[in-house]
Design a protein around this motif. Structure first.
Motif, mmCIF file in Angstrom:
data_model
loop_
_atom_site.group_PDB
_atom_site.id
_atom_site.type_symbol
_atom_site.label_atom_id
_atom_site.label_comp_id
_atom_site.label_asym_id
_atom_site.label_seq_id
_atom_site.Cartn_x
_atom_site.Cartn_y
_atom_site.Cartn_z
ATOM 1 N N SER A 59 79.515 19.350 4.431
ATOM 2 C CA SER A 59 79.200 20.633 3.997
ATOM 3 C C SER A 59 77.947 20.378 2.883
ATOM 4 O O SER A 59 77.121 21.199 3.283
ATOM 5 N N ILE A 60 78.022 19.524 2.014
ATOM 6 C CA ILE A 60 77.010 19.299 1.273
ATOM 7 C C ILE A 60 75.853 18.636 1.832
ATOM 8 O O ILE A 60 74.642 19.194 1.567
ATOM 9 N N ALA A 61 76.006 17.927 2.475
ATOM 10 C CA ALA A 61 74.701 17.306 3.400
ATOM 11 C C ALA A 61 74.200 18.309 4.262
ATOM 12 O O ALA A 61 72.714 18.365 4.160
ATOM 13 N N LEU A 62 74.982 19.373 4.806
ATOM 14 C CA LEU A 62 74.125 20.366 5.540
ATOM 15 C C LEU A 62 73.413 21.342 4.822
ATOM 16 O O LEU A 62 72.432 21.874 4.958
ATOM 17 N N ILE A 63 74.104 21.687 3.482
ATOM 18 C CA ILE A 63 73.461 22.666 2.812
ATOM 19 C C ILE A 63 72.327 22.029 2.173
ATOM 20 O O ILE A 63 70.952 22.612 1.979
ATOM 21 N N ASP A 64 72.219 20.943 1.789
ATOM 22 C CA ASP A 64 71.093 20.006 1.277
ATOM 23 C C ASP A 64 69.853 20.166 2.378
ATOM 24 O O ASP A 64 68.828 20.233 2.237
ATOM 25 N N ARG A 65 70.298 19.992 3.639
ATOM 26 C CA ARG A 65 69.279 19.902 4.880
ATOM 27 C C ARG A 65 68.733 21.465 4.715
ATOM 28 O O ARG A 65 67.442 21.381 4.938
ATOM 29 N N LEU A 66 69.810 22.246 4.759
ATOM 30 C CA LEU A 66 68.967 23.928 4.738
ATOM 31 C C LEU A 66 68.363 24.081 3.845
ATOM 32 O O LEU A 66 67.160 24.687 3.980
ATOM 33 N N ILE A 67 68.377 23.693 2.462
ATOM 34 C CA ILE A 67 67.700 23.873 1.462
ATOM 35 C C ILE A 67 66.199 22.978 1.804
ATOM 36 O O ILE A 67 64.846 23.673 1.363
ATOM 37 N N ALA A 68 66.364 22.008 2.253
ATOM 38 C CA ALA A 68 65.117 20.901 2.137
ATOM 39 C C ALA A 68 64.098 21.490 3.440
ATOM 40 O O ALA A 68 62.786 21.682 3.164
ATOM 41 N N GLU A 69 64.853 22.195 4.659
ATOM 42 C CA GLU A 69 63.979 22.597 5.657
ATOM 43 C C GLU A 69 63.610 23.982 5.387
ATOM 44 O O GLU A 69 62.885 24.508 6.340
ATOM 45 N N THR A 70 64.121 24.804 4.468
ATOM 46 C CA THR A 70 63.639 26.140 4.403
ATOM 47 C C THR A 70 63.059 26.412 3.117
ATOM 48 O O THR A 70 62.615 27.436 2.784
ATOM 49 N N ASN A 71 63.200 25.506 2.197
ATOM 50 C CA ASN A 71 62.580 25.733 0.828
ATOM 51 C C ASN A 71 63.415 26.841 0.290
ATOM 52 O O ASN A 71 62.494 27.664 -0.600
#
Length: 422
Positions: free
Chosen positions: A151-163
């Protein structure tokens, strides 16, 4: 943790609402202005939402079943049909997988939803609004299924890819960290959520922040935040109780008692545990037994506290230690018949013999013996002393002899026997 479990459900529900609202937009992404996109700062180029014409009828029917909400299994069945169709292109498959995953969530089948949502992302064919909403939803489902690392890895990816500067994304991140016991990371995420929410904090974000401070031993920060929350919402019972609990935990019993008592006077204490918390705090403070007795009696009068042996025993103790002896005896007399053990009758007998009410003391001690005691010698000592004070020396010797059979009172009873036998 109770708080954590409730938080999981709330976070997931919010993510599902977001996903549901975005599902119907999958065909409508063509021609959208950048300003209308939910993720305008995304680094990903949003693919064109172009389905295979021959599959359009099935895709529309799948959408209709899902959005109607009455036949999720039907929507999943059409999605599987589309996935099996060799004509299906990446976009068709991605839409089918997105719908199937959300439909599975609609019937609370989280394990079934996960592979659908994962594959929808892997297709990498959904428009940004749907792609990143699916990512948000999947992160929430991972959290619900105790897959915190994913979950945390995917949220961090979401933040990184969407700013992303979406406070809800950071609130989700905070909730997952909190449920995983990662309190420093929780604090950082909550602060980000507040920052991106124009400095405003939702109540559950504040509760997470306060609980994290508390877990890390930062009681001062926890108390300061709790005081701010209570000042902001003085009539919010939960906020008030949290602050009182923190006061009690940090040794500020006076503040805890004052806060709870003010709530009592306003009629905010409506549950058994509310009254129990207040009188327990008073009983742990020097010289506050009379206040504890008042709280217990009020709770009984209002029917909030149960009229059972435990409540009457605490009332009796509060009254006794505030020198209200007759009232204490009356409270013990109400408690004793309700107690399946003989302990309450024994306590009553000991008070009565101290007050030179010897006949009553003997009767209470015998009631204690009849109900059974781990240390019956204590009841026999009461009987012996009562008989002695009434000049019934033979009966006193007999009772002391019984007390001497109990290892707990043997020495004391033998000394008393020796003295009255001289």
């Amino acid at each position: 943790m109770k708080f954590a479990n409730a938080l999981k459900l709330n976070v997931l529900a919010a993510a599902l609402i977001a996903a549901t609202l975005s599902v119907g937009d999958a065909h409508a992404q063509r021609g959208k202005d950048k300003a209308e996109e939910a993720y305008p700062d995304a680094t990903r180029e949003s693919p064109e939402a172009k389905n295979t014409p021959r599959l359009a009828k099935d895709i529309q029917k799948m959408f209709d079943l899902y959005n109607d909400g009455e036949d999720m299994e039907g929507a999943i069945a059409i999605a599987e049909k589309l996935l099996a169709n060799e004509r299906a292109k990446s976009y068709d498959r991605a839409v089918a997988l997105m719908i199937a995953g959300n439909a599975a969530l609609g019937i609370d089948d989280y394990p079934r939803a996960i592979p659908y949502l994962e594959r929808a992302l892997q297709e990498n064919a959904l428009p940004n609004n749907n792609h990143f909403a699916t990512m948000h939803t999947l992160a929430s489902v991972y959290a619900q299924e105790d897959m915190s690392d994913k979950s945390i890895a995917l949220i961090d990816r979401l933040i990184a890819e969407t700013n992303s500067k979406d406070p809800e994304v950071y609130a989700l991140k905070a909730g997952v960290h909190y449920n995983a016991g990662q309190f420093e990371q929780t604090i950082d995420a909550v602060r980000k959520a507040i920052e991106f929410n124009d400095g405003n904090a939702e109540n559950n974000w504040q509760q997470m922040l306060m609980a994290s401070y508390n877990e890390l031993g930062r009681e001062g920060d926890a108390v300061a935040l709790a005081e701010q929350l209570q000042a902001k919402s003085p009539d919010d019972k939960r906020t008030l109780l949290n602050l009182a609990s923190l006061y009690a935990q940090t040794g500020n019993s006076e503040k805890a008692a004052a806060l709870l008592d003010s709530a009592r006077q306003k009629g905010m204490l409506t549950e058994q545990r509310d009254y129990e918390n207040l009188y327990a705090i008073y009983l742990n403070m020097d010289g506050k037994e009379a206040e504890a007795a008042k709280v217990i009696q009020e709770g009984l009068d209002k029917g909030i506290l149960p009229a059972d042996a435990r409540t009457y025993t605490f009332l009796a103790q509060s009254l006794y230690f505030s020198d209200q002896i007759d009232a204490a005896v009356n409270a013990y007399k109400k408690a004793a018949p309700l107690d399946t053990s003989g302990d309450t009758s024994l306590a009553l007998s000991q008070i009565l013999t101290n007050e030179d009410r010897n006949e009553e003391a003997k009767a209470a001690a015998r009631q204690a013996l009849d109900k059974g005691l781990k240390k019956p010698g204590e009841a026999w000592m009461v009987i012996a002393r009562s008989e002695y004070y009434m000049d019934n020396f033979a009966a006193a010797r007999q009772a002391y002899a019984e007390a001497a059979k109990d290892p707990a009172t043997r020495d004391q009873a033998q000394k008393a026997l020796a003295q009255i036998s001289r």
